[in-house]
Design an enzyme around this catalytic site. Structure first.
Site, PDB file in Angstrom:
ATOM      1  N   TRP A 318      47.907  76.182  31.932  1.00 16.01           N
ATOM      2  CA  TRP A 318      48.196  76.434  33.343  1.00 16.01           C
ATOM      3  C   TRP A 318      48.731  75.182  34.028  1.00 16.01           C
ATOM      4  O   TRP A 318      49.656  75.250  34.842  1.00 16.01           O
ATOM      5  CB  TRP A 318      46.939  76.935  34.062  1.00 16.01           C
ATOM      6  CG  TRP A 318      47.095  76.905  35.549  1.00 16.01           C
ATOM      7  CD1 TRP A 318      47.903  77.707  36.309  1.00 16.01           C
ATOM      8  CD2 TRP A 318      46.457  76.014  36.472  1.00 16.01           C
ATOM      9  NE1 TRP A 318      47.794  77.367  37.640  1.00 16.01           N
ATOM     10  CE2 TRP A 318      46.916  76.337  37.766  1.00 16.01           C
ATOM     11  CE3 TRP A 318      45.533  74.984  36.324  1.00 16.01           C
ATOM     12  CZ2 TRP A 318      46.488  75.654  38.900  1.00 16.01           C
ATOM     13  CZ3 TRP A 318      45.101  74.303  37.452  1.00 16.01           C
ATOM     14  CH2 TRP A 318      45.571  74.645  38.719  1.00 16.01           C
ATOM     15  N   HIS A 319      48.182  74.026  33.705  1.00 17.18           N
ATOM     16  CA  HIS A 319      48.697  72.793  34.286  1.00 17.18           C
ATOM     17  C   HIS A 319      50.127  72.525  33.827  1.00 17.18           C
ATOM     18  O   HIS A 319      50.921  71.923  34.556  1.00 17.18           O
ATOM     19  CB  HIS A 319      47.805  71.610  33.899  1.00 17.18           C
ATOM     20  CG  HIS A 319      46.517  71.553  34.664  1.00 17.18           C
ATOM     21  ND1 HIS A 319      45.323  72.015  34.162  1.00 17.18           N
ATOM     22  CD2 HIS A 319      46.238  71.091  35.917  1.00 17.18           C
ATOM     23  CE1 HIS A 319      44.372  71.834  35.051  1.00 17.18           C
ATOM     24  NE2 HIS A 319      44.894  71.281  36.135  1.00 17.18           N
ATOM     25  N   GLY A 320      50.455  72.967  32.626  1.00 10.71           N
ATOM     26  CA  GLY A 320      51.804  72.770  32.091  1.00 10.71           C
ATOM     27  C   GLY A 320      51.770  72.834  30.579  1.00 10.71           C
ATOM     28  O   GLY A 320      50.712  72.657  29.960  1.00 10.71           O
TER      29      GLY A 320
END
Length: 383
Positions: A318-320
């Protein structure tokens, strides 16, 4: 314009909050004026980017149709298919945003706050399915989805709690308490983000980054980045919570002294709480329930470990999709599973006694594991 990112934003915010404060002290309903503020701040935040405005409007139409469609078809015979399809479609825009940089030079469909709007939309679909939400009006959903103090980076509220607050008419004395808490939170936000966070970033992080990858510079960077991450994000959260209180909404806390955690489980009950609780309730618990119900795996501990691993890998992604975020998710999963194993082992062997000394040692050990995780997260080791 980034929320809470410039003093121009704060100037506009404080002027537009004056009527809200007056209405609150008069003991009147704040809902309509809060909706007006949300509309105004959406215009302000997205005024500099036509493409982000276009994506936001398209996203709003997408999720409203999705929520209304699911509300109609969830009672049909093939409920599971409709449910899982709706959940997938609710997160599809976010998936595209995260995956598109791998193939394009720019992010497709991206706009400020898409992650947190996705969390809210998916949450509503799940709770409709669980029947903890019986029905939801479009106006109520949009008021919850687009609530302006938290639109860009949370904290992530729950619909039923938010709806209860928005429908409540505060007395003048009740609003006075909200006002005091709100102003206090905003001052804390300035202290954390624009004084402590700024000083750490300017005088330590930038200096240590320039020194390269010596052991001492990496160690200093690790501690400084961990503290900076806390003060910067906790400061932002304090702004969002404080402004929420000024318009009569008790947005939940996001941080509760995370650096005095006794273990990694305790840490995730204190750090970015609205996000960690969301992942716990809507990913971890769902996986554990599904695997237990289907009897795919009989060992409850292994089911729990699968849940933890999935949770933290998803959180990292989700962060990347960069390697540092994925490694951070894997690292947290290993920590959580390892501690859970040790906790069960220690119940039998009693090797780790609970006393003042071990309590302090546990905090120190946990702090260093947390800081090393943030060093991985920062990308300083892999960039």
């Amino acid at each position: 314009m980034i929320p809470y990112g410039t003093f121009t934003f704060f100037g506009i915010l404080f002027v537009l909050l004056i009527p809200a404060v007056i209405i609150g002290f008069l003991g009147k309903r704040l809902t309509n004026y809060t909706s007006f503020l949300t509309f105004v701040f959406l215009l302000i935040i997205f005024s500099s980017s036509k493409i982000q405005t276009f994506y936001l409007v398209g996203y709003i139409f997408w999720v409203v149709i999705l929520i209304k469609g699911y509300g109609i078809y969830r009672k049909k015979a093939n409920h599971s298919f409709v449910y899982y399809s709706s959940v997938f479609l609710s997160i599809l825009p976010l998936i595209i945003v995260k995956v598109s940089p791998l193939f394009e030079s720019t992010t497709i469909l991206g706009f400020l706050g898409i992650s947190y709007l996705t969390f809210k939309t998916t949450q509503v679909i799940i709770e409709l399915r669980d029947q903890s939400i019986k029905e939801i009006k479009t106006a109520d959903f949009l008021r919850f989805l687009l609530f302006f103090p938290t639109i860009s980076s949370g904290p992530i509220d729950r619909f039923r709690r938010f709806q209860q607050d928005s429908q409540k008419v505060l007395t003048a004395s009740e609003y006075r308490e909200y006002f005091q808490i709100g102003v206090h939170k905003i001052f804390i936000g300035f202290l954390y983000k624009y004084i402590i966070g700024y000083l750490i970033n300017t005088h330590i992080l930038e200096t240590q980054f320039a020194l390269g990858h010596t052991f001492v510079s990496n160690l200093t960077y690790m501690y400084a980045y961990s503290l900076y991450l806390f003060f910067d994000f906790a400061g932002y959260s304090a702004f969002a919570i404080g402004v929420s209180y000024l318009v009569g909404i008790k947005t939940p806390e996001n941080f509760n002294m995370p650096f005095i955690s006794r273990n990694i489980k305790d840490f995730w009950n204190r750090w970015h709480m609205s996000l960690s609780f969301w992942f716990r309730d809507y990913i971890y618990m769902r996986i554990v329930f599904l695997l237990t119900k289907k009897k795919i795996i009989k060992n409850r501990r292994n089911i729990s470990y699968i849940g933890y691993t999935t949770l933290f890998l998803v959180m990292g992604a989700w962060h990347g999709l960069q390697i540092n975020y994925l490694l951070y998710g894997l690292y947290q999963a290993i920590l959580m599973c390892s501690f859970d194993w040790f906790e069960q082992f220690n119940k039998k062997k009693k090797l780790w006694k609970n006393n003042k000394l071990t309590h302090v040692l546990a905090i120190i050990i946990t702090f260093h594991f947390i800081c090393f995780g943030f060093l991985i997260f920062s990308g300083h080791l892999v960039n």
